[in-house]
Scaffold this active site. Structure first.
Site, PDB file in Angstrom:
ATOM      1  CE1 TYR A 145      -3.848   2.438   0.426  1.00  0.00           C
ATOM      2  CE2 TYR A 145      -2.139   3.033   2.336  1.00  0.00           C
ATOM      3  CZ  TYR A 145      -3.739   2.895   1.673  1.00  0.00           C
ATOM      4  OH  TYR A 145      -4.756   4.244   1.288  1.00  0.00           O
ATOM      5  NE  ARG A 186     -10.997   1.647   6.400  1.00  0.00           N
ATOM      6  CZ  ARG A 186     -10.536   2.761   5.572  1.00  0.00           C
ATOM      7  NH1 ARG A 186     -10.469   3.793   5.618  1.00  0.00           N
ATOM      8  NH2 ARG A 186     -11.373   2.436   4.155  1.00  0.00           N
ATOM      9  CB  SER A 189     -15.662   1.467  11.465  1.00  0.00           C
ATOM     10  OG  SER A 189     -14.041   0.731  11.245  1.00  0.00           O
ATOM     11  CG  ASN A 190     -12.029  -2.843  14.469  1.00  0.00           C
ATOM     12  OD1 ASN A 190     -12.155  -3.414  13.205  1.00  0.00           O
ATOM     13  ND2 ASN A 190     -10.818  -2.687  14.707  1.00  0.00           N
ATOM     14  CG  PHE A 191     -12.306   1.456  18.644  1.00  0.00           C
ATOM     15  CD1 PHE A 191     -12.154   0.214  18.828  1.00  0.00           C
ATOM     16  CD2 PHE A 191     -12.154   2.834  20.078  1.00  0.00           C
ATOM     17  CE1 PHE A 191     -10.435  -0.184  20.168  1.00  0.00           C
ATOM     18  CE2 PHE A 191     -10.061   2.895  20.120  1.00  0.00           C
ATOM     19  CZ  PHE A 191      -9.395   1.292  19.767  1.00  0.00           C
ATOM     20  CB  THR A 210      -1.553  10.443  18.853  1.00  0.00           C
ATOM     21  OG1 THR A 210      -0.769  10.761  17.970  1.00  0.00           O
ATOM     22  CG2 THR A 210      -1.275  10.446  20.320  1.00  0.00           C
ATOM     23  NE  ARG A 211      -2.841   5.567  13.462  1.00  0.00           N
ATOM     24  CZ  ARG A 211      -1.664   5.174  14.015  1.00  0.00           C
ATOM     25  NH1 ARG A 211      -0.801   6.166  14.791  1.00  0.00           N
ATOM     26  NH2 ARG A 211      -1.461   3.857  13.483  1.00  0.00           N
ATOM     27  CD  GLN A 276       4.016  11.844  18.009  1.00  0.00           C
ATOM     28  OE1 GLN A 276       5.060  11.303  17.618  1.00  0.00           O
ATOM     29  NE2 GLN A 276       3.571  12.090  18.937  1.00  0.00           N
ATOM     30  NE  ARG A 277       1.733   8.323   9.774  1.00  0.00           N
ATOM     31  CZ  ARG A 277       1.071   7.465   8.980  1.00  0.00           C
ATOM     32  NH1 ARG A 277      -0.261   7.076   8.767  1.00  0.00           N
ATOM     33  NH2 ARG A 277       1.726   6.441   8.834  1.00  0.00           N
TER      34      ARG A 277
END
Ligand SMILES: NC(=O)c1ccc[n+]([C@@H]2O[C@H](COP(=O)([O-])OP(=O)(O)OC[C@H]3O[C@@H](n4cnc5c(N)ncnc54)[C@H](O)[C@@H]3O)[C@@H](O)[C@H]2O)c1
Length: 313
Positions: A145, A186, A189-191, A210-211, A276-277
């Site tokens: 990817y 992702r 959606s998972n949570f 973090t995101r 981190q992103r």
């Protein structure tokens, strides 16, 4: 002015919202998808609209149509899906880009590329400006990817330099909202799905990574503004929400908003998972006058209500 617009990956999460927006803006849409991760439900409300046409096609094969603008979104975006057939993922990014750029060259269409924050890999600079070249593993399980998208960017800029193509490249950071795939792994959606089903919430690592999360409507506004810029503006331009949250904070918000009784369970971090992103969006602010407007709580409410209907809970 009404344009004939091709949206590849148009039946996917982002693509379907983009089709909605472009139809509202008065354009004629050719929505192309091979339905690998996209679905007809995402666009069924558009079927029968005279301004909307659906084409089942794989971007790894050439396409001959007459078109004014191309938004190239076709590519599975979540690790579960893009790792399912990694060779096809790279082909989709690279051959897909070559085919769409070839089409843009022949038709003189303006062409937009949905690139990704994954081109930054596991970044040493934080937040990431567009000038940062990234730290990407070329041979890992995420490389199909990440490197596919990097090569697609290379192709866009070479077509621009070599053939004077009118390109627009954006790097998308984590985006969420209605029509996300319920089981694509992702985090948002998972949570939500786990919380709504009162299942344990799976936390990778210690939850301190973090995101940043951008709501889909904000992102699509950024797409359209980028496509509307003058020819010299090629990007790449980061689009995302700089608000940064730990995974623990995200899980807590979702538990609160769903009123769920779910508990957190912890698993090891997958390989190459960035810690981190966060986007630096100064360029988007300057060139597009764009910044996200929807806060995380409001966006989560919309997304939760979509998943409640989808899961019938
Ligand atoms: N959602 C995000 O947070 C995010 C972040 C960064 C980049 N992006 C990029 O945005 C684009 C759209 O992502 P999304 O979140 O809507 O994912 P998605 O999986 O919902 O959409 C991708 C669409 O492309 C289609 N597709 C896949 N391979 C194809 C092929 N070979 N030919 C034709 N169609 C094909 C799928 O069926 C699907 O409809 C992708 O290019 C992705 O890399 C998304």
């Amino acid at each position: 002015m009404t344009q004939a617009v091709l949206v590849t990956g148009g039946a996917g999460f982002l693509g379907s919202h983009l089709c909605d927006r472009l139809i509202n803006d008065g354009h004629n849409i050719l929505c192309l998808d091979n339905f690998f991760t996209g679905s007809k439900q995402n666009i069924e409300h558009l079927i029968g609209n005279p301004c909307f046409e659906l084409l089942r096609h794989d971007v790894t094969f050439p396409l001959y149509v007459e078109i004014d603008q191309i938004y190239n979104l076709a590519c599975p975006a979540s690790p579960i899906h893009y790792q399912h057939d990694p060779v096809q993922t790279t082909k989709t990014s690279v051959h897909g880009a070559i085919n769409m750029l070839g089409l843009a060259k022949r038709t003189k269409a303006r062409i937009f590329q949905a690139s990704t924050s994954e081109v930054y890999g596991d970044p040493e600079e934080h937040p990431q400006p567009e000038s940062y070249w990234g730290k990407v593993n070329p041979i890992g399980p995420r490389s199909c990817y990440d490197e596919g998208k990097r090569c697609a960017e290379t192709l866009f800029f070479d077509y621009h330099r070599q053939h004077d193509l009118d390109i627009k490249v954006v790097r998308i950071f984590n985006t969420y909202g209605p029509r996300m795939h319920p089981n694509d792994g992702r985090v948002v959606s998972n949570f939500i799905v786990q919380a709504l089903r009162s299942e344990d919430i799976t936390m990778y690592g210690n939850g301190q990574q973090t995101r940043s999360f951008c709501y889909v409507d904000d992102l699509i506004e950024g797409f359209v503004r980028m496509m509307g810029t003058e020819k010299g503006i090629t990007g790449p331009i980061n689009l995302g929400n700089p608000g940064e949250f730990t995974m623990l904070e995200l899980a807590e918000k979702i538990i609160k908003l769903t009123g769920s009784k779910s508990k957190l369970i912890f698993h090891p971090l997958p390989p190459d998972d960035p810690k981190q992103r966060q986007p630096n969006i100064s360029l988007a602010k300057n060139h597009l006058g764009w910044e996200p407007k929807v806060n995380l709580e409001d966006g989560l409410k919309e997304t939760i209500s979509y998943f409640k209907k989808l899961l019938n809970v």
